[in-house]
Design a protein around this motif. Sequence first.
Motif, PDB file in Angstrom:
ATOM      1  N   GLN A  60       0.838  -1.460   0.032  1.00  0.00           N
ATOM      2  CA  GLN A  60       0.142   0.031   0.054  1.00  0.00           C
ATOM      3  C   GLN A  60       0.830   1.327  -0.132  1.00  0.00           C
ATOM      4  N   LEU A  61       2.018   1.161   0.186  1.00  0.00           N
ATOM      5  CA  LEU A  61       3.187   2.211   0.029  1.00  0.00           C
ATOM      6  C   LEU A  61       4.467   1.754  -0.212  1.00  0.00           C
ATOM      7  N   VAL A  62       5.230   2.430  -1.032  1.00  0.00           N
ATOM      8  CA  VAL A  62       6.347   2.245  -1.496  1.00  0.00           C
ATOM      9  C   VAL A  62       7.346   3.468  -1.061  1.00  0.00           C
ATOM     10  N   VAL A  63       8.414   3.232  -0.400  1.00  0.00           N
ATOM     11  CA  VAL A  63       9.292   4.077  -0.143  1.00  0.00           C
ATOM     12  C   VAL A  63      10.512   4.257  -0.645  1.00  0.00           C
ATOM     13  N   GLY A  64      10.937   5.010  -1.495  1.00  0.00           N
ATOM     14  CA  GLY A  64      12.366   5.108  -1.909  1.00  0.00           C
ATOM     15  C   GLY A  64      13.524   5.868  -1.104  1.00  0.00           C
ATOM     16  N   VAL A  65      14.458   5.194  -0.611  1.00  0.00           N
ATOM     17  CA  VAL A  65      15.567   5.677   0.040  1.00  0.00           C
ATOM     18  C   VAL A  65      16.747   5.813  -0.819  1.00  0.00           C
ATOM     19  N   GLY A  66      16.751   6.860  -1.449  1.00  0.00           N
ATOM     20  CA  GLY A  66      18.118   7.267  -2.270  1.00  0.00           C
ATOM     21  C   GLY A  66      17.995   8.502  -2.796  1.00  0.00           C
ATOM     22  N   GLY A  67      18.448   8.373  -4.016  1.00  0.00           N
ATOM     23  CA  GLY A  67      18.448   9.805  -4.950  1.00  0.00           C
ATOM     24  C   GLY A  67      17.413   9.916  -6.057  1.00  0.00           C
ATOM     25  N   ASP A  68      17.544  10.875  -6.685  1.00  0.00           N
ATOM     26  CA  ASP A  68      16.577  11.043  -8.064  1.00  0.00           C
ATOM     27  C   ASP A  68      16.559   9.709  -9.097  1.00  0.00           C
ATOM     28  N   LEU A  85       3.998   6.904  -3.494  1.00  0.00           N
ATOM     29  CA  LEU A  85       5.370   6.945  -3.224  1.00  0.00           C
ATOM     30  C   LEU A  85       5.889   7.829  -2.042  1.00  0.00           C
ATOM     31  N   GLY A  86       6.686   7.144  -0.999  1.00  0.00           N
ATOM     32  CA  GLY A  86       7.180   7.953  -0.113  1.00  0.00           C
ATOM     33  C   GLY A  86       8.755   7.950  -0.522  1.00  0.00           C
ATOM     34  N   ILE A  87       9.336   9.316   0.173  1.00  0.00           N
ATOM     35  CA  ILE A  87      10.535   9.611   0.041  1.00  0.00           C
ATOM     36  C   ILE A  87      11.590   9.792   1.231  1.00  0.00           C
ATOM     37  N   ILE A  88      12.582   9.035   1.384  1.00  0.00           N
ATOM     38  CA  ILE A  88      13.665   9.466   2.308  1.00  0.00           C
ATOM     39  C   ILE A  88      14.725   9.800   1.599  1.00  0.00           C
ATOM     40  N   PRO A  89      15.011  11.201   1.309  1.00  0.00           N
ATOM     41  CA  PRO A  89      16.107  11.671   0.305  1.00  0.00           C
ATOM     42  C   PRO A  89      17.594  11.207   0.732  1.00  0.00           C
ATOM     43  N   LEU A  90      18.421  10.553  -0.049  1.00  0.00           N
ATOM     44  CA  LEU A  90      19.894  10.342   0.553  1.00  0.00           C
ATOM     45  C   LEU A  90      20.769  10.706  -0.768  1.00  0.00           C
ATOM     46  N   GLY A  91      20.280  10.865  -1.819  1.00  0.00           N
ATOM     47  CA  GLY A  91      21.054  11.316  -2.869  1.00  0.00           C
ATOM     48  C   GLY A  91      21.927  12.561  -2.803  1.00  0.00           C
ATOM     49  N   ASN A 105      16.682  16.178   6.371  1.00  0.00           N
ATOM     50  CA  ASN A 105      17.160  15.490   7.500  1.00  0.00           C
ATOM     51  C   ASN A 105      16.324  14.211   7.807  1.00  0.00           C
ATOM     52  N   PHE A 106      17.423  13.250   7.825  1.00  0.00           N
ATOM     53  CA  PHE A 106      16.589  11.660   7.893  1.00  0.00           C
ATOM     54  C   PHE A 106      15.548  11.480   8.631  1.00  0.00           C
ATOM     55  N   LYS A 107      15.605  11.846  10.043  1.00  0.00           N
ATOM     56  CA  LYS A 107      14.537  11.540  11.050  1.00  0.00           C
ATOM     57  C   LYS A 107      13.516  12.409  10.556  1.00  0.00           C
ATOM     58  N   GLN A 108      13.505  13.585  10.138  1.00  0.00           N
ATOM     59  CA  GLN A 108      12.266  14.568   9.749  1.00  0.00           C
ATOM     60  C   GLN A 108      11.577  13.761   8.490  1.00  0.00           C
ATOM     61  N   ALA A 109      12.496  13.259   7.659  1.00  0.00           N
ATOM     62  CA  ALA A 109      11.980  12.424   6.490  1.00  0.00           C
ATOM     63  C   ALA A 109      11.034  11.462   6.714  1.00  0.00           C
ATOM     64  N   VAL A 110      11.363  10.687   7.669  1.00  0.00           N
ATOM     65  CA  VAL A 110      10.564   9.526   8.341  1.00  0.00           C
ATOM     66  C   VAL A 110       9.408   9.976   8.950  1.00  0.00           C
ATOM     67  N   GLU A 111       9.441  11.037   9.642  1.00  0.00           N
ATOM     68  CA  GLU A 111       8.154  11.628  10.371  1.00  0.00           C
ATOM     69  C   GLU A 111       7.353  12.342   9.103  1.00  0.00           C
ATOM     70  N   CYS A 112       7.508  12.511   8.081  1.00  0.00           N
ATOM     71  CA  CYS A 112       6.779  12.922   7.093  1.00  0.00           C
ATOM     72  C   CYS A 112       5.957  11.607   6.659  1.00  0.00           C
ATOM     73  N   ILE A 113       6.655  10.355   6.465  1.00  0.00           N
ATOM     74  CA  ILE A 113       6.089   9.171   6.144  1.00  0.00           C
ATOM     75  C   ILE A 113       5.063   8.949   7.407  1.00  0.00           C
ATOM     76  N   ASN A 114       5.306   9.167   8.538  1.00  0.00           N
ATOM     77  CA  ASN A 114       4.479   8.898   9.610  1.00  0.00           C
ATOM     78  C   ASN A 114       3.121   9.931   9.413  1.00  0.00           C
ATOM     79  N   ARG A 115       3.142  11.032   8.933  1.00  0.00           N
ATOM     80  CA  ARG A 115       1.923  11.813   8.839  1.00  0.00           C
ATOM     81  C   ARG A 115       1.226  11.405   7.587  1.00  0.00           C
ATOM     82  N   PHE A 116       1.940  10.597   6.745  1.00  0.00           N
ATOM     83  CA  PHE A 116       1.099  10.139   5.465  1.00  0.00           C
ATOM     84  C   PHE A 116       0.218  10.852   4.777  1.00  0.00           C
ATOM     85  N   GLN A 117       0.589  12.221   4.295  1.00  0.00           N
ATOM     86  CA  GLN A 117      -0.101  13.278   3.617  1.00  0.00           C
ATOM     87  C   GLN A 117       0.058  13.047   2.096  1.00  0.00           C
TER      88      GLN A 117
END
Length: 294
Positions: A60-68, A85-91, A105-117
């Motif tokens: 139900q959700l796919v999160v990309g952990v990487g760059g563009d 598509l969820g994003i944790i930007p590491l590129g 910021n890594f932790k803040q990006a995960v918190e965005c996933i938690n909000r799931f907007q």
Amino acid sequence: MKFKTLFIINPISGGKSKEHLPEQILHTLDVQKFDPNFVFTNRVGHAAELTEQAIRENYQLVVGVGGDGTLNEIASKLVHAEIPLGIIPLGSGNGLARDLQVPMNFKQAVECINRFQVECIDVLKLNERFFFNMAGMGYDALISEAFKYSRKRGFWEYLKLCIQKFRDFEPETYRLELDGKLVEQRAFLVSIANSSQYGNNIYISPNSSLRDGQMEIITVEPLNWRELVLLGILMAIKRTQKFPKWKAISAQEVKIFRQTDGPIHLDGEPLRMAGTLHIQLFSQALQVVGGKEI
């Protein structure tokens, strides 16, 4: 009910070890809301294959952990799929994530996933390849190709390559068909903008939006060394439209005719494609987990 979630991790994005990333994600992720699984890519194209598998397995959700580049592979399979598509930007550039206001910021990006907007964004397709942020040809395609094979990453390496490649670069004449209207332009670069920036907050098209149902075709006329420096400064301060040799035209369908086959970039990834290019827009075709309150 928890959201069945797949985290696709590119282990070489950003140049740092990703061995402990699953544990770091779990430290912040709301596991009362998400049922996570983690997988690492091991080759070019693997993220696309994993996304196809996730669709078959009813994630139900796919999160990309990487760059563009990683995000492009994943998102290309999620177009019209109704899976966000969820994003944790590491590129090194993170153009799409920045435009969506996903924190670096890594932790803040995960918190965005938690909000799931979840929101929907436009998608562009160049010949048979989807892209989501930016495509281009000319000087920026040359730099993208050089940057891919550089041993170093980041803004300063990108700037160094811009300086090194400028001396021998020869502008090209392009024929552009914009919603049926023909334009001929000798250009230093041509960019097709779905969003406002290349990445690293370098804005080639400051007024572009992922949500407005149109793309911008950016052309920059041939320029000298001093003008290149000025253009770089204006892109960095988000005032690119003030550059006298910069032009933007909005369109929904574009054809570009080049003199020969040659290099382009799609979301920062260098490719070589035919001289004739066809770009189409698909409005609101990709669901994304945004970074801002909506």
